[in-house]
Structure formats: structure tokens, C-alpha cells
Design a protein around this motif. Sequence first.
Motif, PDB file in Angstrom:
ATOM      1  N   ASP A   1      99.942  16.699 -76.311  1.00 57.43           N
ATOM      2  CA  ASP A   1     101.139  16.922 -75.506  1.00 57.43           C
ATOM      3  C   ASP A   1     101.278  18.358 -75.013  1.00 57.43           C
TER       4      ASP A   1
ATOM      5  N   SER B   1     106.568  13.106 -76.577  1.00 56.65           N
ATOM      6  CA  SER B   1     107.662  12.285 -77.104  1.00 56.65           C
ATOM      7  C   SER B   1     107.453  10.828 -76.726  1.00 56.65           C
TER       8      SER B   1
ATOM      9  N   ASP C   1     111.386  16.060 -72.011  1.00 56.53           N
ATOM     10  CA  ASP C   1     110.625  15.313 -73.009  1.00 56.53           C
ATOM     11  C   ASP C   1     110.101  16.205 -74.111  1.00 56.53           C
TER      12      ASP C   1
ATOM     13  N   GLN D   1     103.082  11.391 -69.424  1.00 60.31           N
ATOM     14  CA  GLN D   1     103.598  12.214 -68.345  1.00 60.31           C
ATOM     15  C   GLN D   1     102.840  11.926 -67.064  1.00 60.31           C
TER      16      GLN D   1
ATOM     17  N   ARG E   1     106.083   9.507 -74.317  1.00 55.68           N
ATOM     18  CA  ARG E   1     106.099   9.154 -72.897  1.00 55.68           C
ATOM     19  C   ARG E   1     104.897   9.761 -72.209  1.00 55.68           C
TER      20      ARG E   1
END
Lengths: 577, 188, 267
Positions: C195, A257, A163, A261, A259
Motif C-alpha cells: 500500500d 485499507s 484510504d 486504488q 481497497r
Amino acid sequence: MTTISTPHEAAVHHHAPPDSFIRKYVFSLDHKVIGKQYLGLALVAVCTGMVLSWYMRLHLGFPDAKAPGLGLITPEQYLQLMTMHGTIMVFFVLTTAPFAGFGNYVLPIQVGAEDMAFPRFNMMSFWVTFVAFAILVASFFVPEGPALSGWTAYAPLSAVGKDAGPGQGLGQTLWAFSILFFCIGQLLGSLNFIATTLDLRTKGMSLARLPYCTWAWFITSVIGLIAFSVLMPACVLLILDRVAGTSFFIPAGLVVSDRLQNHGGGSPLLWQHLFWFFGHPEVYIAILPGFGIISTILPVFARKPLLGPNVFLACMVAIGFLSYTVWGHHMFLSGMSPTSATIFSVPTLIITIPAAIVTLLWIGTVYGARLRFTTACLFCLGFISVFVTGGLSGFFLAQPSIDTYLHATYFVVGHFHFVMGVAAMFGIFAGTYYWFPKMFGRMMDERLGKIHFILTLIGVYAIFMPMHYLGMAGNIRRYSSFPADYMGVDLPVHRWITIAALLTGAVQLIFLYNLIRSRFAGEAAPDNPWQATSLEWSTTSPPPFDNFGGRHLVVAHGPNDYGVAGPDGRDYIMQAE
Amino acid sequence: MSTHVVSPARTGVWAAIGAITMSFAAYTSALVVRAGDSADWVHVHLPWLVYANTLTLIASSITLEVGRWRVSGRFDSRVSGLSLLRVTLALGLVFLFGQVMAWRMLAAQGLSLATNPNASFFYVLTAVHALHLVGGLIGLAYVIYRARLSAFPSPGPVSASTLGAVALYWHFMDVVWLYLLVVLTLWL
Amino acid sequence: MGKLFAAIVAAIALVSAGVFVARIWWLPPDISTLGPAIDRQIVETMVATGVLFVLAQLALAWFVWGTGDEKNRRPIKRFPGGATPLVVIACTIVGIEIITLTLIGSKVWARIFLEPAPPEALHVDVQAGQFAFYFRYAGADGKFGTPHPDKIDEGSGNFFGLDPASDTAARDDIVSAELVVPVNRPVLLTLHAKDVSHSFFVPQLRLQQDFVPGLDIPLHFTATQVAKTEIVCTQLCGLGHYNMKTYLEVKSQADFDQWLKDQAAQQ
């Protein structure tokens, strides 16, 4: 001091000379062959790493240029080139050549032994390292390409998997496996160095009489023993995070991305701590053999003893010890507690003291010397110059309040390239020109060597000094290009660096040519072409299978007897005289 | 004046002990950080088999020591010494088998490698220890093989020092296991 | 050969030091209250290391130049005093440098990272994600809404994953792609990563701080001049790392208040 009982010595490392091609050159137990295998691997690795850096520089200096074989380099390709360049150079060149390569070849001879203490483990260590390299190279050929998270592989970028983007799939997993295998190879090697240095010294070779490069290899192997033992768990945990769904380094609630996790509360800082606990000692593993090599070679060509050898040894031990206390200086801005940043900066600055002392000892050795300007000697002198440069730029980065500005700029890139990419490389070059006659029974061409040296010396300064200026101007590293407004002024500098890099790279072909040609057509080398004192010069060039032709040398002198009244009107006394 | 017979094998094992200690220190620090940092640290009950395996391992250390002492002793005790070494090897295998059974017991509770961090550390630490123990098993098997081959009444000094090195490693594996047991019990 | 080496080393040392002194490539002017202190630290370090750099390289060059060779048969000289004076020099000079720089530098560091932000600081919530920064202001109610990672929807502009439907505090939060702050007023940023790891760097503020997933990291500063400067990401975060940038706009208090009002109207 321990003395060696002779039947024990014979029993431990006696093995018959091999007869088949495979036993002689492929799966050899002979430390000399293994040393050359390591050096060969490092040579392939450095050529690969260098080509990767040419592609990087081509893109940075001329962003619209089409690279041969790759076309226009995309941002992810740039990062992949950078990651593989760093990984290959740090592990397979700078740890392999000066330590595993030269150390394996020279150390047993210098202590007066027939071979390393554990020849089978030694053979295994090379082939494990070879497999590690093969795995890394294989990552170039997987569908999404090799890893792109840098040689430092910070989590979670390196841990979340596909990802996170291209190169973070199979490529990163292969990277982790490669490093895991590399650790195993190095640990097996360290066991050998330690046991051989402590237990297989010949009669009269006390620890105090060991040549300085042997000391350096010994200290390096102890540092490596501890450092690689920490990197291995880090790689294991990284692999598990990637393939088994664990959450050692990945916190909860990440959206990569688009998504979400599925992970629990892991810690990215944990990876950084584990990595740098290895990573900082690693850079001393890369440079200490160079210290030892310089301190061994410089007296030979200065025809006078190394100044302050006991101080030198004490400094090396101090550096080895302190290297474990400074790892946080890579993490000043990482989010760890700011107080620990101040704490880490103290030993970081203190470690400059032994480094400064050894540099002054070398310069003091050059004072009043009668130098023979062989290529090996020139690379030693060049080492001193570039180590001064690289070491002093570290002074800036060691201070957290300055690091707030200079962190992740080209200043850092300039700094570590000077100490690792240049100084450590000069140590490797010096060792090559010095021990080539012993290894291959032939002399290298001195004229080509001198041209190689002068052009390389100018070249490395032309490449890496401007990086400090770029850093001062705030140019950021690991960027595939520089769209930020304020970085526009840096582009001409990047072009200069690219051209210098490509030219200096081309100069290395002179070295390659010299290496290959001398191997087959070089002038025959005598036993002791440099009139040096250590034990490897008391045997033939190249040495016989058991290093000394059945003789058990008795050592009566230290390694530093240059510029003294020796036998036969010589100005040196060999250790075994 | 006595000359001290050095044993590179012993030096090598001591160096290996240093390395392995550092690696378990790294795993331990990872465990401490992970336990302290996050909200998902849930207590796990260790399968009882783990404690039984511990006894097996301790027993194997005892048989190894007694066996080693007998092997280096008088001629007629060497044979029984060798048998004790074989028993040690067998106990080591029983331990490994028991560890695998313990994993299955944990998995039956629904705790696999990635279920929660405690389970992760249980599997990782026990697996790493088991891998290193396999190294010890290989070493011991090698010594037994060589001792069988060499002619009585005098196996060379090599066997004695290599056996000593293997024994040192084996006992260290025991110590590491006891340490892990404490860590796992306290933290998990 | 030796003389050639000595000449090259001396030339390189003088030229490269000269470029530094001439400040041909140099830090951009600072707009932060801490800028002068950091710059002073940098200049002091540069002077100290510059002097040592030039002295060491010239000493090496001088000694190599003066070295005899075999034909010359000059007697070999030992460094006067042996190793001891060198050890003493190294320990004293480097030692003094270290102590001075640490004492001064740690105070500067403490002011950036150890002192808490003043209570009147403007709070801004910062989120870094592949490959953009977003900034959130608390709006009229002075309270930040709770972010929910599972509600993040870049397509509809919900970068923080706010839930205005059920979260009253989130309704008036102002989200901006640029960091706008008033001049001469302390600003407290709270950094969190969506992220992977990122970093916040503004050269003119002399300020850098990593974003670490899982952590909320405070960072405060006070801008001293009206200006528009760039913010760049300095922690490798993937292929778009080189292009992950935005602007810091320092406005007068009046202009800032107006900007905030305009933004609130657009949300």
C-alpha cells in the motif's frame, strides 16, 4: 561594480509615509514593519510548534499520561502532532525568522537603501505567508484532523487520500496548499532580497563592503529561489494526485485499507527526489542566515575583526553551491540505485570542509579577544558549540554504510535538532538580543537574557544529546510508543528527555517575558548601543520611516573595522564614517 | 565616465526567470521519470490549435518589441507604440483563450486530466504556463495604464525600465512556451 | 559569565563523550557477516568525530576562559598565522577523514547492496502492508506463485493475493508472519509494498531497506548465529507504524528444514 543613478533610486522606491493605522501596521509597504510582522508570525509559530512538541514528549516519556485537552494521546494524534511540529518549525520558524524576519528588517538599512526594491511584492509576500500559516492551522480543525505523514509527506501515504488513514483526507490536502502558498511567499521575498542587494546599495557600498549577514541573506535568497521553485511543482502534482485522480506519485496495484486504488504507474521516488532537491538546500536556508548573524555579531563583542572574512564568504558560497548536490543522502535506503548513494555521499562529506572552516574561523576570532559577554554574544558562542555538535553527528549519517544502521533512528533526530532546532534558534536569539534595541528603541534586560541563555544551553544539550545514544541503541523515530522488546531499555532515557524538554520550554518564558516587558518598559536605546560599524547603527533607534531621515550615506569602510584606531579614540570605524 | 543605470525591475525579472526555469525543470524531470517508469504511457496527439496559439504568442512578442522601441522613441511615435502594446495585450488574451479551446478539444477526445499520464502533463504544463503568462499580462496592463497617465513628451525613466522588464518577462514566456511545445511534441 | 560558559561547555563535552566511550547505550551485538565491517566503520567515525568534538569544544571553552575583558585591558591578539593555518587544518584533517571513510565505507556498502546474492541463496518474498510483514517461501517446487493485488483477502489469510486454483506454482507457497532462515546461509529477500512505503530493519543485522510501492527491491544477508531478533518498520506508514514488527528467527539448517516441513503441512 554598478553605481546607482540617483533619480532612478528615488523613483524606484519612493513612497510616502503612511498615515492610517491599516497602512502603518497591517498592509504596510515599509520593510521594517514587514520584517516585524514576519518575526511576529514566527513567534506565534514557534510557540505553537513548541507546545506540539511538549505533547509529543509527554506521550513518549509518560505514555499513560493524560495530556491537557487531549486526554490519552492516540497513535494517529501523535503522528499528527509530529507532522505539524515539523512543518511549523521548519517553514514558519526556521525559514521565516532568520531570513524573512531579520533579513527584511535589516538588509535594506545595511545596504543603505530606503526600502526593499519591490515594497508591494514585499507586503504581498508576508500576507501570502500569513495565509499559508492560516491554512495549516485550519487543518487542525477539519473532521479527521491534520496530516500525519510527517513534514516530508512521502507518497503514496500522502497522495492516496482518505484510504490511507486518519489525517490523510482534507488535512493533508490543506497541508499541501499551505506549503504551496508558503513557496509563493518565499519566492516573492527572494526577488526582493536579490534586487535590493544588487541594485539599491548606497554610494561606496561595494559588494566587498557588505556586512556578512547581508551576504548570508543574499546567498540564502538565491538558494531559496531555486529550492522553492522545485517544491512548488511537487506540491501541485501532489494536490492533483489527491484531488484530481492523477498518478504522478502513486503506482498501480496498491491495496490500501482493503481497497484497490485506481491509479496508473506513478513513482513514489519521484516525490522524494523533488522534495529533497528542495529539502536539503532548505536546511542551509535555515542555517546560513545564522552564519551571517554570528559573523556580524561576534566581532562586535570581541572588539576584533572576524578572522578570514574573504575565506568566510567563499565558504558560504561553496556551501550554497554544494547544497544542491547532496540531496540523495536523505535517500540512501530509499530504493534508488545504490551506486548513486555512493555518489551522493561524496559531496555530502565534502560540504563538511567549508563548514569546518567557518567554525574554526569563529573559534579563531574568539582567540585573544576581549569579549563583552552580552546575551547576544553568549548566544553566538553557544551557536558555535551546538553547531560543532550537530555538524559532527552528520559525519555518521553521510556514510551510506553507517546509514544502513542509523537511518530513521533517534540519531538522526538528535542531529537535525542540533543543527536546526538549536543552532539556527540560537542564531535567531542572538539576532533578537542584538537588533531589539534598533527595532524598538529599547534595551532588553541583560540579566534575564543571561539566565535565559545559560539555562537554555544546558537544557538543549540535556534534551538532544541523549537522542544520539538512543539512536546507537536502535531506537526508531516517528514511533508514538515503543512496544518492541529491544526498545524497553530506552524508556528511562525518553523520560529524561521529556523532563528536560518541558523544563527548557518553561525557561523560554523568561525570554518571552523579557521581550514583552522590554518592548514597553525597557531602558531607552541609543543609536549605537553596541558600538558596531554597519549602517543600521548610523541611524536612530528605531530608524525613521525612510531609514536615514533623507540622508544618503556614503560608505568608506568595510564592516570589519574593530580593534583599530578609530576617530575620537574609539576602537572601531563605522562604515559611513 | 558613464554611470550605468541599474534597474531593480530587470534584476527582479531575471531572478524570476531563474525561478520559473527551475520550476519547469522540475516539471520536466517529473515527466521524464513518469514516461520512463511505467507501462501506461500512451501517445497523445496535440490539438492543431496549440500550434496556431504558438504563432499568436510569437506575434505578440514581435508587437511588444516594436511597440516598446517606439514608446521609448520620439514623441510622435509614442502613440503608435502604445497601440502596439495594447495589441500585444490582446494577442496574449487570444493565446489564453486559444489554450482553453485546445483543452476543450483534448477533452472532447476523451482525454481529461486523470485519463492517462500524458494528458495529465499536457494540462498541467499548459496550465502552469498560462498562469505565469497571466502574470505577464497584468504587468503589461499596468505599464500601459501608467504610460497613459504620465504626461507626454517625457514619460519618466521608470516606465522605460519597467516596460523593459515586462518585455523581458514576456519574451521569456514565449521561450518557455516554445520549449514546452518541443517537450510535449517529442514526449507526448 | 564567560568562565561559566567555558566551564559548562567543557563539562558537557567531556561527559557526553564519556557516555559514548562507556557504551552505556550501544548497538546490539551483530549476527551478520557484514556486522563487523559496519561496526568498525562506526567506531572509526566515532573516534574521529569524538576527538574533533572534544578538541573543538575545549578550544572554544579555553579561548573564552582566557579572554580579557574591558577592565583587564589585555591587548587583543590575532590568531597566529591568521586564517591560513585554520583553512589548511580543516582541509587536511577533514579531507583525510573523508577520503579514508569513503574508501572503506564504499566497499562495505558495495558488499551489501551492489554485489548480487550468491546463487545458493534462499529466496524469500516479503510483503509489507499497513501494519504487518508477511514472508513467502517457494515451497517444494522452488517456484513462487504470481501475486494479484485484486485477490488479496486478509480475512481468509490470502495476504499475497495468490490464486492456487489456477496457478500451480502458488499451491505450495508457504506464507509466514515471521522470517525464519537457516544460519550461515545467504538469504535473498525480495521486498514489495502492498500500500504505502515501509522499511525493513533488523538492528542485529545492521540492515535496513525501504519498501517502495511499485518496485521489487532485493536485499541479501547471511546470519552468523542462531538467534531470535526483531524486525521493525522504519518508514512512516500510518498510525500503526510504531507497532509494525515481527521476528527474525535464525535456526540451524536442520531446525529450519523441520520448520519448513511443518509450515508446508499447515498451509
